[in-house]
Design an enzyme around this catalytic site. Structure first.
Site, mmCIF file in Angstrom:
data_model
loop_
_atom_site.group_PDB
_atom_site.id
_atom_site.type_symbol
_atom_site.label_atom_id
_atom_site.label_comp_id
_atom_site.label_asym_id
_atom_site.label_seq_id
_atom_site.Cartn_x
_atom_site.Cartn_y
_atom_site.Cartn_z
ATOM 1 N N TYR A 338 -0.792 8.711 -3.490
ATOM 2 C CA TYR A 338 0.108 8.345 -4.595
ATOM 3 C C TYR A 338 0.639 9.602 -5.282
ATOM 4 O O TYR A 338 1.809 9.684 -5.641
ATOM 5 C CB TYR A 338 -0.644 7.502 -5.636
ATOM 6 C CG TYR A 338 -1.003 6.104 -5.193
ATOM 7 C CD1 TYR A 338 -0.019 5.130 -5.023
ATOM 8 C CD2 TYR A 338 -2.333 5.736 -4.988
ATOM 9 C CE1 TYR A 338 -0.356 3.830 -4.655
ATOM 10 C CE2 TYR A 338 -2.676 4.442 -4.612
ATOM 11 C CZ TYR A 338 -1.685 3.491 -4.445
ATOM 12 O OH TYR A 338 -2.001 2.210 -4.082
ATOM 13 N N LYS A 347 13.408 9.900 -6.933
ATOM 14 C CA LYS A 347 13.204 8.464 -6.748
ATOM 15 C C LYS A 347 12.945 7.753 -8.080
ATOM 16 O O LYS A 347 13.578 6.734 -8.392
ATOM 17 C CB LYS A 347 12.020 8.235 -5.795
ATOM 18 C CG LYS A 347 11.615 6.791 -5.636
ATOM 19 C CD LYS A 347 10.367 6.647 -4.774
ATOM 20 C CE LYS A 347 9.214 6.081 -5.581
ATOM 21 N NZ LYS A 347 8.009 5.817 -4.787
ATOM 22 N N TYR A 348 12.047 8.298 -8.865
ATOM 23 C CA TYR A 348 11.664 7.594 -10.102
ATOM 24 C C TYR A 348 12.797 7.597 -11.116
ATOM 25 O O TYR A 348 12.970 6.643 -11.860
ATOM 26 C CB TYR A 348 10.370 8.198 -10.681
ATOM 27 C CG TYR A 348 9.213 8.004 -9.729
ATOM 28 C CD1 TYR A 348 8.645 6.739 -9.570
ATOM 29 C CD2 TYR A 348 8.748 9.038 -8.936
ATOM 30 C CE1 TYR A 348 7.610 6.529 -8.665
ATOM 31 C CE2 TYR A 348 7.719 8.836 -8.028
ATOM 32 C CZ TYR A 348 7.153 7.579 -7.896
ATOM 33 O OH TYR A 348 6.147 7.362 -6.985
ATOM 34 N N GLU A 401 -1.107 -5.141 -8.848
ATOM 35 C CA GLU A 401 -1.525 -4.217 -7.779
ATOM 36 C C GLU A 401 -2.731 -4.815 -7.071
ATOM 37 O O GLU A 401 -3.651 -5.324 -7.704
ATOM 38 C CB GLU A 401 -1.854 -2.850 -8.386
ATOM 39 C CG GLU A 401 -2.431 -1.833 -7.414
ATOM 40 C CD GLU A 401 -1.575 -1.558 -6.177
ATOM 41 O OE1 GLU A 401 -0.391 -1.181 -6.317
ATOM 42 O OE2 GLU A 401 -2.090 -1.759 -5.043
ATOM 43 N N ASP A 428 -3.135 -9.709 -4.800
ATOM 44 C CA ASP A 428 -2.055 -9.593 -3.824
ATOM 45 C C ASP A 428 -0.874 -10.350 -4.429
ATOM 46 O O ASP A 428 -1.035 -11.489 -4.885
ATOM 47 C CB ASP A 428 -2.486 -10.232 -2.497
ATOM 48 C CG ASP A 428 -1.465 -9.968 -1.398
ATOM 49 O OD1 ASP A 428 -0.280 -10.291 -1.607
ATOM 50 O OD2 ASP A 428 -1.858 -9.436 -0.351
ATOM 51 N N MET A 429 0.283 -9.717 -4.463
ATOM 52 C CA MET A 429 1.427 -10.339 -5.161
ATOM 53 C C MET A 429 1.763 -11.719 -4.571
ATOM 54 O O MET A 429 2.267 -12.590 -5.259
ATOM 55 C CB MET A 429 2.653 -9.420 -5.133
ATOM 56 C CG MET A 429 3.241 -9.153 -3.767
ATOM 57 S SD MET A 429 4.648 -8.034 -3.849
ATOM 58 C CE MET A 429 3.847 -6.443 -3.891
ATOM 59 N N GLU A 444 8.429 -1.144 -5.008
ATOM 60 C CA GLU A 444 8.764 -0.027 -4.119
ATOM 61 C C GLU A 444 7.813 -0.136 -2.950
ATOM 62 O O GLU A 444 6.726 0.414 -2.963
ATOM 63 C CB GLU A 444 8.634 1.295 -4.865
ATOM 64 C CG GLU A 444 9.269 2.450 -4.105
ATOM 65 C CD GLU A 444 8.428 2.900 -2.927
ATOM 66 O OE1 GLU A 444 8.631 2.338 -1.814
ATOM 67 O OE2 GLU A 444 7.599 3.782 -3.097
ATOM 68 N N GLU A 453 7.277 -1.305 6.052
ATOM 69 C CA GLU A 453 5.987 -1.465 5.353
ATOM 70 C C GLU A 453 5.885 -2.877 4.767
ATOM 71 O O GLU A 453 5.119 -3.131 3.844
ATOM 72 C CB GLU A 453 5.812 -0.364 4.296
ATOM 73 C CG GLU A 453 5.583 1.001 4.953
ATOM 74 C CD GLU A 453 5.369 2.158 3.994
ATOM 75 O OE1 GLU A 453 5.214 1.916 2.789
ATOM 76 O OE2 GLU A 453 5.378 3.302 4.463
HETATM 77 C C1 LIG Z 1 4.519 2.669 -1.657
HETATM 78 S S1 LIG Z 1 3.352 2.272 -2.891
HETATM 79 C C2 LIG Z 1 4.313 2.467 -4.363
HETATM 80 C C3 LIG Z 1 3.501 2.664 -5.571
HETATM 81 C C4 LIG Z 1 4.274 2.891 -6.867
HETATM 82 N N1 LIG Z 1 5.039 1.723 -7.238
HETATM 83 C C5 LIG Z 1 5.157 4.104 -6.771
HETATM 84 O O1 LIG Z 1 6.374 3.934 -6.625
HETATM 85 O O2 LIG Z 1 4.656 5.229 -6.831
HETATM 86 C C6 LIG Z 1 3.219 0.539 -2.713
HETATM 87 C C7 LIG Z 1 2.130 -0.059 -3.551
HETATM 88 O O3 LIG Z 1 2.195 -1.462 -3.404
HETATM 89 C C8 LIG Z 1 0.886 -1.992 -3.230
HETATM 90 N N2 LIG Z 1 1.041 -3.226 -2.472
HETATM 91 C C9 LIG Z 1 1.506 -3.359 -1.219
HETATM 92 N N3 LIG Z 1 1.537 -4.642 -0.880
HETATM 93 C C10 LIG Z 1 1.061 -5.347 -1.925
HETATM 94 C C11 LIG Z 1 0.832 -6.719 -2.156
HETATM 95 N N4 LIG Z 1 1.093 -7.620 -1.218
HETATM 96 N N5 LIG Z 1 0.370 -7.096 -3.356
HETATM 97 C C12 LIG Z 1 0.108 -6.168 -4.304
HETATM 98 N N6 LIG Z 1 0.280 -4.866 -4.132
HETATM 99 C C13 LIG Z 1 0.762 -4.452 -2.964
HETATM 100 C C14 LIG Z 1 0.138 -0.894 -2.499
HETATM 101 O O4 LIG Z 1 -1.260 -1.014 -2.699
HETATM 102 C C15 LIG Z 1 0.730 0.336 -3.163
HETATM 103 O O5 LIG Z 1 0.012 0.644 -4.315
#
Ligand SMILES: C[S@@+](CC[C@H](N)C(=O)[O-])C[C@H]1O[C@@H](n2cnc3c(N)ncnc32)[C@H](O)[C@@H]1O
Length: 676
Positions: A338, A347-348, A401, A428-429, A444, A453
């Site tokens: 991260y 990006k941010y 998350e 999990d979302m 993201e 991904e």
């Molecule tokens: C690429 S990272 C981005 C993290 C942050 N938003 C950033 O931009 O720095 C994706 C994040 O989404 C979380 N994630 C992926 N699939 C998910 C799901 N189905 N439900 C919840 N979280 C999820 C991962 O654990 C990870 O922390």
């Protein structure tokens, strides 16, 4: 200046050597010391001398008089070599005899030349040399014979790198004569190299020693060599021109070429050669022949190289290095991963701009529910809070998350940084069941090829909680893009993994450096798009077929299947080794992200979060001038996996007809697919 001092001053590491081409010069410790004291980093010399040459010529003459086509060349003796083992050999590069003709059509000459090369290479290895330069084929009709001899030599000298000396292009006229139209064959020297390395199966022991001429070819040829393993640049004094005080300098084109080539990894050596100027030039050029003027000028260029770009600085050490794509859904990322994302300067900010725009599109006064789904360590949450402040909107901020470790970090951040303003949910979302609806859903979940991904699958699963009355998602859409490329170095790397049956069935994340594009206009094409929110009907139908998080049944994810077929025109010959993949995304309105080399500067300049992706081909395909390459790609899904399939075909056109030249097998990443 020693290596450490140079690095501290951010002076790039250039190793410059002095080429001693006189076969009578003994390369001993004294000479090496003298050259190092003169400011060179190394020296090159001929492995054997003219006594050996004479012995071989006498043996050939004898054989001819006896009408024999094969003779045995006896081993070397002390008086026939220019070097002996010693600690200084680390600073020496050997040159095989320039008079050998491995490709000769005369069987006696070819046979003798191979023996000479074998003797010289074996002796060089004994002396501890790591690199030997071998003259390239002069008779280009006989390149296969030359390549076969090099292949045999490689199998004898396991540890040594063999550098094939080739001009950047072949002249068919007088190089010094002024000419409007080019008098050279732009790709013929590269053609020879392509044959040699193909015959030698892309051996990592094989590299190029490229001769840089006074008159450079067009930039296309300079770019072509850039993707090859150039280990050495041979620059003669005749390549320089005098400045107004008569000192040797490079033309602007030469300076640019050197800047480009010296950014390759590993950095090529520069070898300065002293050659006689061609007669016409000798009269015309008045260069002051102070011995060290050429070296001083090169050191001056070295110190004054343009600074690295943000991407070059960030990606240093990662150029052409293959990584497996992340699986943030199936795996839980580490904090350090991260942290690397969070270093992105662009990006941010783009996300913050997008969120602010989306907030401003909503009325003031009413509470707006904003959720970051897949919040990681929370950088997008911070940006959303900032956007609310800037837009003067009141928000309810939620972070979702599934990574339990990142969740702890979010809790701590909420306590220490966000003053408890954020509702943090660990789930999990796709299984999230809030008691409220979300107005702005931010995620993201993008990979190097946009959807790799599983952003589409995750967002489908959480769309239920998006307010049907005007709820929006950021990003609003994303598209995958690709381009057929020449990438011999990357191909050679994957080829070393042949023991892994899936080595060529896997897309790799890689910061491209040594690649060449094959198509020119429209060299990158859009493969497909995903847009959010997905129309309710589409998701409803998927759910009825078993879609959604729990128990995704047959066909439940079919709306996320994609495919495309694109034809690229290839004006100049080359070899396709695979497909470079990029993405673009519309975050909100006009705020976009791009990793496409042709649009990144305009859409998200200096963004470093994503390296491109590479879809390899098991067997590279040769493409002649004016050919076409047709790429077919599929995004495929089962109940538990998403993967890609790809195939490439080559054609030539004659009139209105198209003739197939060949095609790849179907590649599939099913075994290494992304798990849902
Ligand atoms: C690429 S990272 C981005 C993290 C942050 N938003 C950033 O931009 O720095 C994706 C994040 O989404 C979380 N994630 C992926 N699939 C998910 C799901 N189905 N439900 C919840 N979280 C999820 C991962 O654990 C990870 O922390």
């Amino acid at each position: 200046m020693d290596v450490e001092a140079r690095e501290q001053q951010h002076v790039p590491m250039w190793l410059v050597g002095h080429s001693i081409s006189d076969p009578e010069v003994q390369v001993d410790g004294g000479l090496v010391d003298d050259e190092l004291n003169a400011g060179y980093d190394m020296i090159s010399g001929c492995i054997t001398n003219s006594s050996f040459h004479k012995r071989v010529e006498d043996a050939i003459a004898q054989a001819r008089s006896e009408q024999r086509t094969h003779i045995h060349i006896e081993p070397l003796i002390a008086d026939e070599v220019n070097m002996h083992p010693g600690h200084y050999m680390i600073s020496v590069i050997g040159f095989a005899s320039s008079w050998i003709e491995l490709e000769s059509a005369d069987p006696l000459i070819a046979h003798v030349s191979k023996q000479v090369l074998d003797l010289e290479l074996a002796y060089a290895a004994f002396c501890g040399l790591n690199q030997v330069v071998i003259p390239g084929p002069r008779n280009r009709e006989q390149t296969a014979e030359y390549a076969q001899a090099i292949s045999a030599a490689l199998s004898h000298s396991t540890y040594m790198q063999l550098l094939i000396q080739l001009p950047i292009h072949d002249w068919i006229g007088d190089e010094s004569a002024p000419a409007e139209s080019p008098l050279y064959e732009p790709y013929s020297a590269w053609d020879a190299w392509n044959t040699i390395r193909t015959v030698c199966k892309y051996s990592g022991q094989l590299a190029v020693a490229l001769q840089i001429p006074q008159r450079l070819p067009n930039p296309m040829v300079v770019r072509r060599w850039f993707c090859e393993p150039i280990r050495m640049l041979l620059i003669s004094n005749a390549t320089f021109c005098p400045n107004n005080k008569g000192f040797p300098v490079f033309s602007k084109a030469h300076q640019n070429m050197l800047t480009k080539y010296m950014r390759l990894r590993p950095v090529p050596y520069v070898l300065l050669e002293q050659t006689e100027f061609p007669p016409l030039l000798r009269a015309a050029i008045k260069i002051k022949h102070e011995d060290d003027a050429y070296l001083i000028y090169l050191r001056h260029l070295q110190k004054n190289q343009p600074p690295q770009s943000t991407v070059e600085r960030f990606g240093s050490g990662y150029q052409d290095y293959l990584q497996s794509p992340l699986q943030p859904l199936a795996d839980n990322l580490e904090s350090i991963t991260y942290e690397v994302f969070e270093k992105d300067p662009v990006k941010y900010q783009q996300y913050q701009n997008a969120i602010e725009l989306a907030l401003r599109d909503r009325p003031v006064g009413k509470e707006i529910v904003v959720a970051v789904v897949g919040a990681g360590r929370g950088p997008l949450v911070t940006r959303a809070l900032k956007a609310a402040e800037l837009s003067g909107r009141t928000i309810k901020m939620v972070a979702v998350e599934k990574n339990p470790n990142a969740y702890v970090h979010l809790l701590q951040k909420n306590r220490d940084v966000w003053n408890g303003r954020v509702t943090i949910i660990k789930t999990d979302m796709r299984a999230w069941k809030p008691t409220f609806m979300v107005d702005i859903m931010i995620s993201e979940l993008l990979g190097s090829f946009a959807d790799n991904e599983l952003s589409p699958e995750c967002l489908d699963g959480v769309q239920r909680v998006l307010n049907p009355e005007g709820g929006v998602m950021i990003p609003q859409s994303y598209t995958a893009h690709f381009s057929p490329i020449m990438a011999p170095k990357i191909y050679a790397d994957i080829a070393t993994r042949r023991s892994d049956p899936d080595a060529f069935e896997t897309p790799y994340v890689v910061l491209f450096q040594a690649i060449d594009t094959l198509s020119e206009e429209d060299y990158i094409h859009n493969a497909w798009e995903f847009a959010h929110p997905v129309p309710a009907g589409v998701l409803g139908e998927a759910a009825s077929m078993g879609g959604g998080f729990v128990g995704l049944g047959d066909g439940g994810n079919d709306h996320n299947l994609r495919s495309c077929k694109v034809t690229f025109k290839v004006p100049r010959r080359g070899v396709v080794h695979g497909l470079a993949g990029y993405f673009e995304s519309v975050l909100y309105g006009k705020v976009e992200l791009s990793t496409r080399p042709d649009t990144i500067d305009q859409k998200s300049c200096d963004m470093i979060s994503w390296f491109p992706i590479f879809f390899p081909l098991k067997t590279p395909i040769y493409l002649p001038d004016h050919s076409e390459v047709e790429v077919s790609m599929w995004r495929r899904c089962s109940e538990r996996k998403v993967w890609y399939e790809w195939t490439v075909e080559a054609y030539v056109r004659s009139g209105n007809k198209r003739f197939p030249l060949g095609g790849s097998e179907l590649h599939s990443s099913k075994k290494n697919g992304c798990l849902m």
